[in-house]
Each structure stands twice: as C-alpha cells, then as structure tokens.
Design an enzyme around this catalytic site. Sequence first.
Site, PDB file in Angstrom:
ATOM      1  N   TYR A   1      -0.918   7.346   3.221  1.00 40.43           N
ATOM      2  CA  TYR A   1      -0.245   6.543   4.240  1.00 40.43           C
ATOM      3  C   TYR A   1       1.273   6.609   4.024  1.00 40.43           C
ATOM      4  O   TYR A   1       1.763   7.304   3.139  1.00 40.43           O
ATOM      5  CB  TYR A   1      -0.808   5.125   4.245  1.00 40.43           C
TER       6      TYR A   1
ATOM      7  N   HIS B   1      -3.093   6.772  -0.729  1.00 38.53           N
ATOM      8  CA  HIS B   1      -4.091   7.295   0.209  1.00 38.53           C
ATOM      9  C   HIS B   1      -3.513   8.052   1.401  1.00 38.53           C
ATOM     10  O   HIS B   1      -4.125   8.118   2.463  1.00 38.53           O
ATOM     11  CB  HIS B   1      -5.011   6.162   0.688  1.00 38.53           C
TER      12      HIS B   1
ATOM     13  N   HIS C   1       0.851  -1.193   0.000  1.00 37.72           N
ATOM     14  CA  HIS C   1       0.000   0.000   0.000  1.00 37.72           C
ATOM     15  C   HIS C   1       0.888   1.246   0.000  1.00 37.72           C
ATOM     16  O   HIS C   1       1.499   1.597   1.007  1.00 37.72           O
ATOM     17  CB  HIS C   1      -0.880  -0.021   1.252  1.00 37.72           C
TER      18      HIS C   1
END
Length: 356
Positions: A181, A179, A176
């Site tokens: 992060y 977004h 990931h």
Amino acid sequence: MRLFEPLELRGVRLRNRVVVSPMCEYSSDDGCANAWHLVHLGSRAVGGAALVFTEAAAVSAEGRISPADLGIYRDEHIPKLREIVEFIHAHGAVAGMQLAHAGFKASTAPPWEGGEPVAPQDGGWERILAPSAVPFKDGWIVPHALTVPEIHEVVEQFAQGAGRALSAGFRVLEIHAAHGYLLHEFLSPITNNRDDEYGGSFENRTRIVREVVQAVRERMPVDLPLFVRVSASDWVEGGWTVEDSVALARDLKPLGVDLIDASSGGIVPHAKIPLGPGYQVPFARSIREHAQIATGAVGLITQAQQANEIIESGAADIVLLARELLRQPNWPLLAAAQLGADVDYWPKQYLRAKPH
C-alpha cells in the site's frame, strides 16, 4: 504462561498478548461501519482478545482498497465507530484502528468479486495514487505520481484520520506501511523511482513514513500507544529488507512509535514467499533485538503453544492472529484453557461452557 500476562504500553494495559489483526471485511458503504463490524469486532472482544483492531481504515476516499472498505475520512464515520469502541471496551478489550492508504492497489473489487481494478464508470476512482507512475502489475491502472504538495496532503489526511479515530474513542492507532500500500510503495526501491526528497536514498524513501508518524503522534495523547505495520521483507531481490526494517524502526522509536507490527510481502505479485507456521516470526525477533523496540508477530499463528512460545522466547511482545480468529472468535479463551492459564474474563453468559 507469558501469552496471558498483561502488557503495559504507555497508559494502556492489554489483558494478554493476543491481538486481532486488521482484516478487511469489504462490508462498508462510503466508508461507514455498520452492524457487521459491530458483531465482527465485538465478538473478538467477547472472545478474550486483548486488542481488537479494525480493518485498514482509509484516510481518504481514494485511499480505499475497494468501494466497500472502511473509512475514517469523514466526520460521519465517527458515531457508529464510537458505538463499536464502547462495546469492545465494555468487554475488557482495547479498541485499535489501523490508518491506511491503498496507493496503487486502490479502486479494486472485493476478493469474492475477483479483486481486479474497478473503472470509474463502475464505481471506481477517477485516479489512484502512488510515489511513481508504476502499476502494481500488468493491465492494472497506471497511478498518478504524487507531487510534493500532494504528499503533504496525504500526510495531513493521516493526521486528520487519527483525530477522528481518537474522537471515536480508539486507544491504539496503527499506521499501515506494509503489504504494497501507499507508504510501503514509498519505502520499497522497487516501486519508488523518484529523484526528489521522497525518493532515492533510504532517508528520502522513508521520509513520508517519518512525517506521517510525527503528524499522527502530534494528534495523540501522550498516554496512548502508536504502532507501525511494516512489510519486513519484499521477498524479492532489490527490494526492501529486514535490515531496512531495523533501520526504520530505529528512526521511528524516538518519534514516538511504541511497537513495530512485522508482516511481509505485498509489493509485487510474483514474490516467492516461503509460507509456513510462524514464517514471519524471525522478522519480529530481528527488529526487536536490533532496534530495541517492542514488536508484534503475525502470520500463520494458529496454536496456543506456538503463540506462547513466540512470547516466551522473546521473539515478540504480542501475537496478531487473523484467519484463525475468523475461524474461532473465542480462540484466546480456549487457548488459555489449553495452556492452563486461569483468566477472569470469560463472559458470564458463556461460563457454563468454560472448560474445567
């Protein structure tokens, strides 16, 4: 109907092109999965999806978005996850795990409790981490700017999380880097103001993602695919762009990344995002065409014909559905019926409900 054609990625065969996007459930205790996750994820496998991703699984306790997030930072997480994986695989889908670190968005309450930062005395973290001491927004916790040795530790945490996920039986891993992060915070010039080898130039800002990819890929068997989710645009002037995403994809492909999952946004709270059906599909198309790598399209994909057109037009190789699969766990089976695709994975327990 291309949406229901199988897809081969390394040694993994997806029965169609419909993927359950990672969706936080905020239902864990110390990162542990439980019956909720078994039912939530298992029902989407029963419903005909090809690949079922867990929610973002934190690679460290302080990498969780909230105290109720799923984790993969302790060996004790493995047994329940293995049970879930076995159920998913028994029903013809492939189990995937998204590995994540929340960065400066960590230590917050679940959305139905307001989503605001949680102080240590209320169960939050003693510190949150980021590339630079820049909070997500005014009034939020100022994060600790990671030192170079601490960055190396984070990279190793991703590798260890990958090892645990593989021990649980997951056959697809996704990193990931979207977004807002931690990994996205390094990529974006808005949140990365470092002046060392992890900041400044494109090469330096993308360094940690390349290192995480290499560390995770080294833990993975050669026959299992690796995805990376990116925010293809920050939707704000001076931020990360789709051209940056293409360049990153070109760098990651030779390191063993098989597919770029093209989302967007999340780095700042004030971005003006033009929401609409399939609004992020052009990002997947651009990365696929210019980086010559498989892509996934995500974002307000709700209709069977819409999803099929994305695949048939060559915009993406898979579609990832989130909210629509919360509303309709059996969406893939119903979409196949709507499109006239004859699929052989209706559960025998549900055959009497199969449309004719």
